[in-house]
Write a protein that holds these residues in place. Structure first.
Motif, PDB file in Angstrom:
ATOM      1  N   ALA B 186       8.497  -5.763   2.476  1.00  0.00           N
ATOM      2  CA  ALA B 186       9.224  -6.772   1.693  1.00  0.00           C
ATOM      3  C   ALA B 186       8.285  -7.704   0.963  1.00  0.00           C
ATOM      4  O   ALA B 186       8.620  -8.223  -0.094  1.00  0.00           O
ATOM      5  CB  ALA B 186      10.154  -7.556   2.612  1.00  0.00           C
ATOM      6  N   ILE B 187       7.107  -7.946   1.518  1.00  0.00           N
ATOM      7  CA  ILE B 187       6.203  -8.838   0.797  1.00  0.00           C
ATOM      8  C   ILE B 187       5.259  -8.062  -0.115  1.00  0.00           C
ATOM      9  O   ILE B 187       4.252  -8.583  -0.569  1.00  0.00           O
ATOM     10  CB  ILE B 187       5.407  -9.756   1.743  1.00  0.00           C
ATOM     11  N   GLY B 188       5.559  -6.803  -0.351  1.00  0.00           N
ATOM     12  CA  GLY B 188       4.857  -6.088  -1.403  1.00  0.00           C
ATOM     13  C   GLY B 188       3.644  -5.301  -0.950  1.00  0.00           C
ATOM     14  O   GLY B 188       2.789  -4.949  -1.756  1.00  0.00           O
ATOM     15  N   ALA B 189       3.565  -4.992   0.345  1.00  0.00           N
ATOM     16  CA  ALA B 189       2.405  -4.210   0.783  1.00  0.00           C
ATOM     17  C   ALA B 189       2.581  -2.758   0.388  1.00  0.00           C
ATOM     18  O   ALA B 189       3.703  -2.242   0.353  1.00  0.00           O
ATOM     19  CB  ALA B 189       2.256  -4.333   2.296  1.00  0.00           C
ATOM     20  N   THR B 190       1.462  -2.093   0.103  1.00  0.00           N
ATOM     21  CA  THR B 190       1.544  -0.655  -0.153  1.00  0.00           C
ATOM     22  C   THR B 190       1.603   0.066   1.188  1.00  0.00           C
ATOM     23  O   THR B 190       1.309  -0.507   2.225  1.00  0.00           O
ATOM     24  CB  THR B 190       0.309  -0.144  -0.914  1.00  0.00           C
ATOM     25  N   THR B 191       1.961   1.348   1.131  1.00  0.00           N
ATOM     26  CA  THR B 191       2.146   2.087   2.387  1.00  0.00           C
ATOM     27  C   THR B 191       0.877   2.086   3.227  1.00  0.00           C
ATOM     28  O   THR B 191       0.917   1.844   4.436  1.00  0.00           O
ATOM     29  CB  THR B 191       2.544   3.538   2.096  1.00  0.00           C
ATOM     30  N   ASN B 192      -0.264   2.346   2.582  1.00  0.00           N
ATOM     31  CA  ASN B 192      -1.479   2.405   3.397  1.00  0.00           C
ATOM     32  C   ASN B 192      -1.802   1.050   4.007  1.00  0.00           C
ATOM     33  O   ASN B 192      -2.343   0.957   5.106  1.00  0.00           O
ATOM     34  CB  ASN B 192      -2.660   2.953   2.602  1.00  0.00           C
TER      35      ASN B 192
END
Lengths: 284, 298, 296
Positions: B186-192
């Motif tokens: 939700a805060i915009g982290a990428t999958t890795n």
């Protein structure tokens, strides 16, 4: 905005993870193809239905197949309940303090004891002390000891992962401890436990050294009729054939491996099915 | 008639009892192993001083003249175990990530069992696989590789324990509550970033438990290393040379033609005892690290 | 008419019983364990015995000669397959346990020294050269070290592990004491691996049992020792010396009191001559077998 570096890192990571997994699958395919090409010619009904012989054309895996199935059934029925119950006890009821720590370290330690040491233990305790002699029972008990640590550790880890909210909810409604354990915790933890069971049994079916010591034979012309009978297992017959000078026997060994892996696949499939069903029911 | 309350109490207590007995079996087994190994091992140490055993660099109990320095076996074992760990731990973890994060449901449900099949292939098959497939490849890449070598053993053991790590870590990842992962996304982290920053730290204790279990199996692996790495106890750090692991030695003595009751036979128990102690220390260390990283359940 | 048919049928069905030999009705167990070298021979005997006495349960394990002796001494098995003679400590333990046994040689195994087929120079070797090559702390590294005329290239050595009966015997007759050997060679418990090793390297030399050479004659060359090549004839007659060895079964004399055991061992000795050949070993002479048969 998401920076291009981060996107690149993400893509690279995904790539590496994918490659890692598919390489492992590739290795398996290579391994199986290698074996298949060596042994498929010898795979026929006669092979599955004959006893050992000094002539490759006459020799068969029958004694080993029945022996392995008997042994696995016996081992599973001993080790699964005991292993799961032990794991449940240690997690849910627990022993606090230093004794609890010792038990925990002890369990993982047992997982690392070489299989052949379990063979020596089984020989001393089951074959000689209890007097079970060279029987399926001795073999099954020995193998159960061997694979139990894996089941216990996997059980413990799965139970730990069950959120406490589930437990507290049940207690709040007045359930007793064993209601909570059997009705709430166990079903949720079951998939993880099944993984441990699958890994453990898959290992057990391929064991040779401890069984040789406990008394599994390499030549037998009877299939077991009871748990006190002598027996042989597929890996043993395979190992025996692989060590003979005649090339035909080597191919026979490869055919035996195909049968062994197939039986293991069936076992795995059943267990995976159970795990899948349980996992579908409890998701949060 | 027993009323319901008492009945439930009795059931509760009996279950606790039954479970407790099962747990106690673990202790019994350890006592059994220590007894079996210690009994004959003790007889060995009456004839060979422990110091010579632990620090000697020549292991030739079956050759004349006899020498009982166990270091070559220990180094051989460590080469194979650590080598297998270096290969399997990162790879296994990556597989688990793929299975739980990137693979779709269908893929995962087919791949996971396939990987578990790798774990179930009998150890002797891996031994022959190492000899007939892996070693020739190694010999082509690095010409000096001997027909038996530590590297082949390490690779093959890595293949064996990889499914263990992958499967157990995958279970660990899937047990992470969605809320934890969703929060990060939700805060915009990428999958890795979610994997490295949230999932792995959250499940660290379970991952480490998987590692310890896998390494324990690696150190105790018998037939595969016997066939792949050889029966040549020599003290060397090169992974391309033939060595002998402690387990391979135990197999050699137990199943070979050694004289029953001689000191050669006793060496098998002494080595077994040392292996047990080593595994114990490794697990103890692992437990200490584990407790530090355990995350309390929500 | 129907009565006649019933009568005929019952006679026909019970006829086999009249012709069943006493052996076919034998029941019981014969427990065998021991060396994996001797195993194929005992297996062949058990296989044929099954036709004669199908109800006798014969089972054969492979715990190794030493492991087998341990079980033999504890009276857990009736017969031990042994690729070497019983050692002193084992003899002592047996007498302490009150176990009386018969040592019966059942075949010859000629330990064959093999080289790569492309090796044209070392086809003849002497016992002294072998000793020089394999003794403890041997300094021999190249073929030239053994014979001036041979190439100056390193020898790649292959041999059985320090734990096998073959190693035991080879070191005893070549180096003087069993267990005396140089340590730097590629060891394997699996003779097939040794075959692959020698067949794949022109400078390789190894030693193992005759059966493994006989199966792989087109990928290996046998070295003649002191002028004698290992063949079935030379091994049986004893001219292939000192590397021809006997392999044994040790029979618990108390177990022989059981009828199925006695029948089995008699069957073994009467048929060994043919069966031994089927599995690649060299039989004793008929007279030698008969001698032990009489002793039973």
């Amino acid at each position: 905005m998401i920076s291009p570096t981060r996107i690149r890192k993400e893509k690279a990571f995904k790539f590496i993870a994918t490659v890692a997994t598919w390489t492992s699958v590739l290795i398996l395919i290579v391994l199986l193809t290698h074996i298949l090409s060596e042994g498929w010619r010898w795979l026929d009904w006669q092979f599955m239905d004959s006893f050992p012989s000094r002539f490759p054309e006459k020799a068969g895996l029958k004694a080993g197949i029945f022996g392995s199935i008997w042994l696995m059934a016996l081992t599973a029925s001993i080790s699964i309940p005991i292993g799961v119950f032990a794991g449940l006890f240690l997690e849910e009821y627990g022993i606090k303090g230093i004794i609890g720590k010792i038990i925990e370290v002890n369990m993982a330690n047992l997982a690392g004891v070489p299989s052949i040491v379990y063979g020596l233990l089984g020989l001393t305790v089951f074959v000689r002390y209890f007097g079970f002699d060279r029987s399926l029972l001795s073999g099954a008990l020995t193998l159960s000891l061997l694979i139990m640590p894996v089941i216990v550790v996997a059980t413990r880890e799965s139970i730990r992962a069950v959120p406490n909210s589930i437990r507290f909810g049940a207690y709040a409604m007045g359930a007793r401890k064993h209601h909570v354990v059997f009705g709430q915790v166990l079903p949720v933890a079951l998939p993880g436990i099944m993984t441990g069971v699958i890994l453990a049994l898959s290992r057990a079916i391929g064991e040779t050294a401890p069984l040789i010591i406990v008394g599994a034979v390499s030549y037998i012309s009877f299939i077991p009729e009871g748990i006190m009978d002598e027996f042989t297992v597929m890996p043993l017959q395979i190992y025996n054939w692989a060590g003979r000078p005649q090339a035909d026997f080597h191919q026979l060994a490869a055919a035996g491996i195909i049968v062994l892996v197939s039986v293991m696949l069936v076992m795995n499939f059943v267990a995976v099915l159970i795990r899948h069903k349980m996992q579908k029911r409890y998701r949060f | 008639m027993i009323d319901r309350k008492t009945r439930v109490t009795i059931i509760g207590i009996s279950i606790k009892l039954v479970f407790g007995v099962c747990a106690f079996l673990g202790i019994l087994t350890t006592i059994g192993i220590i007894f079996v190994l210690g009994n004959e091992g003790f007889q060995f140490f009456r004839q060979v001083p422990i110091w010579d055993f632990l620090t000697g660099t020549e292991w030739t109990p079956l050759l004349e003249p006899k020498s009982f320095g166990v270091l070559p076996l220990v180094v051989g074992t460590l080469q194979v175990t650590i080598g297998a760990g270096i290969i399997a731990m990162p790879l296994g973890l990556l597989c688990a990530v793929y299975l739980s994060v990137y693979a779709g449901k269908k893929r995962r449900n087919t791949l996971k069992p396939i990987l578990e099949v790798l774990s179930g292939i009998p150890t002797i098959v891996y031994g022959f696989f190492a000899l007939t497939f892996i070693t020739p490849i190694l010999q082509k890449i690095i010409p000096n590789t001997e027909i038996f070598n530590a590297a082949s053993g390490a690779i093959v053991v890595a293949i064996m324990i990889l499914p263990m790590i992958a499967s157990l870590c995958d279970d660990a990842f899937r047990a992470i509550p969605r809320s934890v992962k969703d929060g990060a996304f939700a805060i915009g982290a990428t999958t890795n970033e979610v994997v490295m920053g949230i999932m792995i730290p959250y499940s660290l204790s379970r991952i480490l438990a998987a590692f310890i279990l896998a390494l324990s199996r690696a150190i105790g692996e018998t037939m595969a290393v016997t066939l792949a790495s050889g029966s040549n106890p020599q003290l060397t750090l090169s992974p391309l040379k033939s060595i002998q692991t402690m387990t391979a030695y135990i197999v050699q003595v137990s199943l070979g033609d050694t004289q029953a009751g001689g000191i050669e036979y006793l060496t098998c128990f002494a080595v077994g005892l040392l292996l047990f102690v080593m595994t114990f220390m490794m697990n103890l260390l692992g437990q200490i690290i584990l407790t530090k990283f355990r995350v309390k359940s929500l | 008419m129907p009565k006649l048919i019933i009568l005929m049928a019952s006679i026909t069905l019970t006829l086999p019983l009249f012709f069943t030999t006493a052996e076919a009705k034998l029941r019981g167990k014969v427990r065998i364990d021991g060396s994996s070298t001797v195993f194929p021979i005992t297996e062949a005997v058990a296989e044929e015995f099954r036709n004669k006495a199908p109800r006798v349960r014969v089972n054969i394990g492979v715990s190794g000669t030493g492991g087998g002796f341990k079980k033999f001494i504890k009276n857990e098995i009736d017969i031990n397959n042994a690729s070497r003679r019983i050692k002193d400590k084992e003899k002592q333990m047996a007498s302490e346990a009150g176990i009386k046994y018969m040592e019966i040689p059942i075949a010859f195994d000629g330990i064959t020294v093999v080289i790569n087929p492309k090796n044209t120079w070392a086809t003849q070797m002497t016992k002294e050269q072998l000793t020089q090559l394999w003794q403890t702390g041997s300094k021999v590294k190249t073929w030239k070290d053994l014979n001036e005329k041979w190439p100056n290239r390193a020898i790649k050595l292959y041999g059985p592990g320090t734990d096998s009966g073959t190693f035991d015997y080879f070191t005893k007759v070549i180096n003087g004491k069993s267990g005396k050997s140089r340590a730097n060679y590629s060891k394997s418990e699996d003779d097939n691996v040794l075959v692959t090793g020698v067949a794949g390297d022109i400078d390789a030399l190894g030693y193992f049992g005759y059966a493994y050479y006989a199966e792989n004659k087109n990928s290996l060359k046998a070295v003649s020792i002191d002028g004698v090549a290992p063949t079935e004839k030379t091994i049986q007659s004893g001219t292939y010396t000192p590397l021809a060895r006997q392999i044994f079964i040790y029979v618990n004399t108390n177990s022989l009191k059981r009828e199925e055991m006695k029948t089995f061992v008699e069957f073994y000795l009467s048929n060994a001559a043919n069966l031994v050949k089927d599995v690649g070993y060299v039989p004793l002479t008929k007279d030698q077998y008969n001698k032990y048969l009489k002793e039973l």
